[in-house]
Design a protein around this motif. Structure first.
Motif, PDB file in Angstrom:
ATOM      1  N   ALA A 242      42.233  17.237  83.928  1.00 15.56           N
ATOM      2  CA  ALA A 242      41.180  17.787  82.859  1.00 15.56           C
ATOM      3  C   ALA A 242      42.700  18.336  82.320  1.00 15.56           C
ATOM      4  O   ALA A 242      42.564  18.256  81.197  1.00 15.56           O
ATOM      5  N   VAL A 243      43.164  19.062  82.577  1.00 17.37           N
ATOM      6  CA  VAL A 243      44.670  19.379  81.324  1.00 17.37           C
ATOM      7  C   VAL A 243      45.132  18.817  80.958  1.00 17.37           C
ATOM      8  O   VAL A 243      46.208  19.094  79.862  1.00 17.37           O
TER       9      VAL A 243
ATOM     10  N   MET B 207      34.761   7.166  85.770  1.00 16.03           N
ATOM     11  CA  MET B 207      34.719   6.926  85.226  1.00 16.03           C
ATOM     12  C   MET B 207      35.751   6.723  83.873  1.00 16.03           C
ATOM     13  O   MET B 207      36.059   8.499  83.784  1.00 16.03           O
ATOM     14  N   GLY B 208      36.376   6.100  83.685  1.00 11.84           N
ATOM     15  CA  GLY B 208      37.669   6.364  82.624  1.00 11.84           C
ATOM     16  C   GLY B 208      37.586   6.834  81.186  1.00 11.84           C
ATOM     17  O   GLY B 208      35.896   6.574  80.777  1.00 11.84           O
TER      18      GLY B 208
ATOM     19  N   GLN C 115      39.282  13.680  74.793  1.00 10.21           N
ATOM     20  CA  GLN C 115      38.422  15.248  74.699  1.00 10.21           C
ATOM     21  C   GLN C 115      37.414  15.447  75.970  1.00 10.21           C
ATOM     22  O   GLN C 115      37.271  15.964  76.836  1.00 10.21           O
ATOM     23  N   GLN C 116      36.910  13.874  75.222  1.00 13.24           N
ATOM     24  CA  GLN C 116      35.571  14.259  76.690  1.00 13.24           C
ATOM     25  C   GLN C 116      36.027  13.326  78.342  1.00 13.24           C
ATOM     26  O   GLN C 116      35.415  14.229  79.423  1.00 13.24           O
ATOM     27  N   SER C 117      36.374  12.678  78.280  1.00 11.07           N
ATOM     28  CA  SER C 117      36.688  12.474  79.790  1.00 11.07           C
ATOM     29  C   SER C 117      37.816  14.306  80.219  1.00 11.07           C
ATOM     30  O   SER C 117      37.635  14.354  81.756  1.00 11.07           O
TER      31      SER C 117
ATOM     32  N   VAL D   7      32.782  16.075  88.217  1.00 14.68           N
ATOM     33  CA  VAL D   7      32.690  14.891  88.859  1.00 14.68           C
ATOM     34  C   VAL D   7      33.565  13.953  88.845  1.00 14.68           C
ATOM     35  O   VAL D   7      34.169  14.905  87.967  1.00 14.68           O
ATOM     36  N   PRO D   8      34.595  13.085  89.409  1.00 12.37           N
ATOM     37  CA  PRO D   8      35.185  12.509  89.318  1.00 12.37           C
ATOM     38  C   PRO D   8      35.682  11.590  88.816  1.00 12.37           C
ATOM     39  O   PRO D   8      34.742  11.486  87.891  1.00 12.37           O
ATOM     40  N   THR D   9      37.350  11.696  87.716  1.00 17.42           N
ATOM     41  CA  THR D   9      37.596  10.574  86.005  1.00 17.42           C
ATOM     42  C   THR D   9      37.911   9.206  86.553  1.00 17.42           C
ATOM     43  O   THR D   9      39.438  10.274  87.551  1.00 17.42           O
TER      44      THR D   9
END
Length: 292
Positions: A164-165, A37-38, A216-218, A288-290
């Motif tokens: 993530a980065v 999810m985005g 940040q959460q993503s 998990v995929p993002t």
């Protein structure tokens, strides 16, 4: 007690609470769902998570301490001290994961603290004004706009640690902007309720903070804490310091002949965070995929 000393203590307190909230938010983001999810969808889902709200309350305390520190010290001083949140977050995260931190981690942590001390004492950060013109802000937004688009596209294309980065870059940039806006908000509070309510910084600060939280959460969801937190920890004060100098006229005034020492301290700071990020790469299950 001097205002700068109080600002330092408040900033260190803010770093501790921010570290606790970061670890809590990271765990919530990675366990909320197995579906990709985005940022917006993830943020909406997290609003129903009690643990995320607990972390948010802790983050609110940290932000309040940060705002109080900004009311007494420069953006350069306060934001540079927030780097120490990494020193709090790594052992907290390791304890929750049942891991032990190696000796090299504590060595580099000590170097990071030493570099921070040198930057503050030798750099002698000096406060400027509290507000910037709309034209200057428009220039900043125009400059940062393409970077935001590229980071979102890169996160969508590569995923995992790269995502993530990249998302951490967006989060750090957002919170760096929030720090500068907060300086204006705190100054408006001192003049009463009406000046605060008509202050454009108040509403801009709220909007950018929401965006920074979503990014940040993503970022936390896309990879391990050590993939995202070091990037946020270093980049946020760098963005805030840069904007503080460009927008608010803040400056570093190193003592005579101390420029080389200051440059070395900054280099040690960056290397220390980079090494801590590498050495503490956690051996968890694949994140998990993002979706960006």
């Amino acid at each position: 007690m001097a205002k700068e000393t109080i600002a330092v203590l408040l900033a260190l307190g803010a770093a501790l609470f921010i570290a606790i909230s970061d670890v809590t938010h990271q765990r919530s983001a990675q366990t909320i769902s197995d579906e990709p999810m985005g940022p917006v969808a993830l943020f909406t889902r997290l609003l129903a998570d009690r643990r995320w709200w607990a972390g948010s309350l802790v983050a609110a305390v940290g932000f309040a301490l940060q705002a109080a520190a900004l009311g007494m010290g420069s953006v350069l001083l306060v934001e540079s001290l927030l780097v120490t949140s990494l020193l709090f977050a790594l052992p907290i995260s390791a304890r929750q994961s049942g891991r032990r931190l190696g000796r090299s981690v504590w060595l580099w942590a000590a170097l990071l603290v030493g570099a921070e001390t040198v930057i503050i004492t030798v750099g002698n950060p000096t406060a400027g004004q509290s507000h910037a013109s709309f034209l200057t802000w428009a220039w900043v937004i125009t400059t940062l706009g393409p970077m935001v688009v590229l980071c979102l596209l890169g996160a969508r294309m590569f995923g995992g640690r790269v995502a993530a980065v990249l998302l951490a870059v967006l989060s750090a940039t957002s919170w760096g902007i929030v720090a500068v806006l907060t300086k204006g908000v705190v100054e408006s509070i001192g003049h009463g309720l009406r000046p605060l309510l008509v202050s454009p910084e108040l509403y801009a600060c709220a909007a950018v903070a929401v965006a920074g939280t979503m990014f940040q959460q993503s970022s936390f969801r896309a990879g391990a804490l050590t993939a995202s937190l070091p990037t946020m920890t270093v980049l946020e004060p760098m963005v805030a310091a840069g904007l503080g100098m460009v927008l608010l006229g803040e400056v570093l005034r190193p003592t005579r002949g101390a420029e080389v020492i200051l440059a070395l301290a900054v280099a040690v700071l960056v290397v220390a965070v980079a090494v801590l990020s590498r050495d503490e790469a956690v051996t968890e299950a694949d994140p998990v995929p993002t979706a960006a």
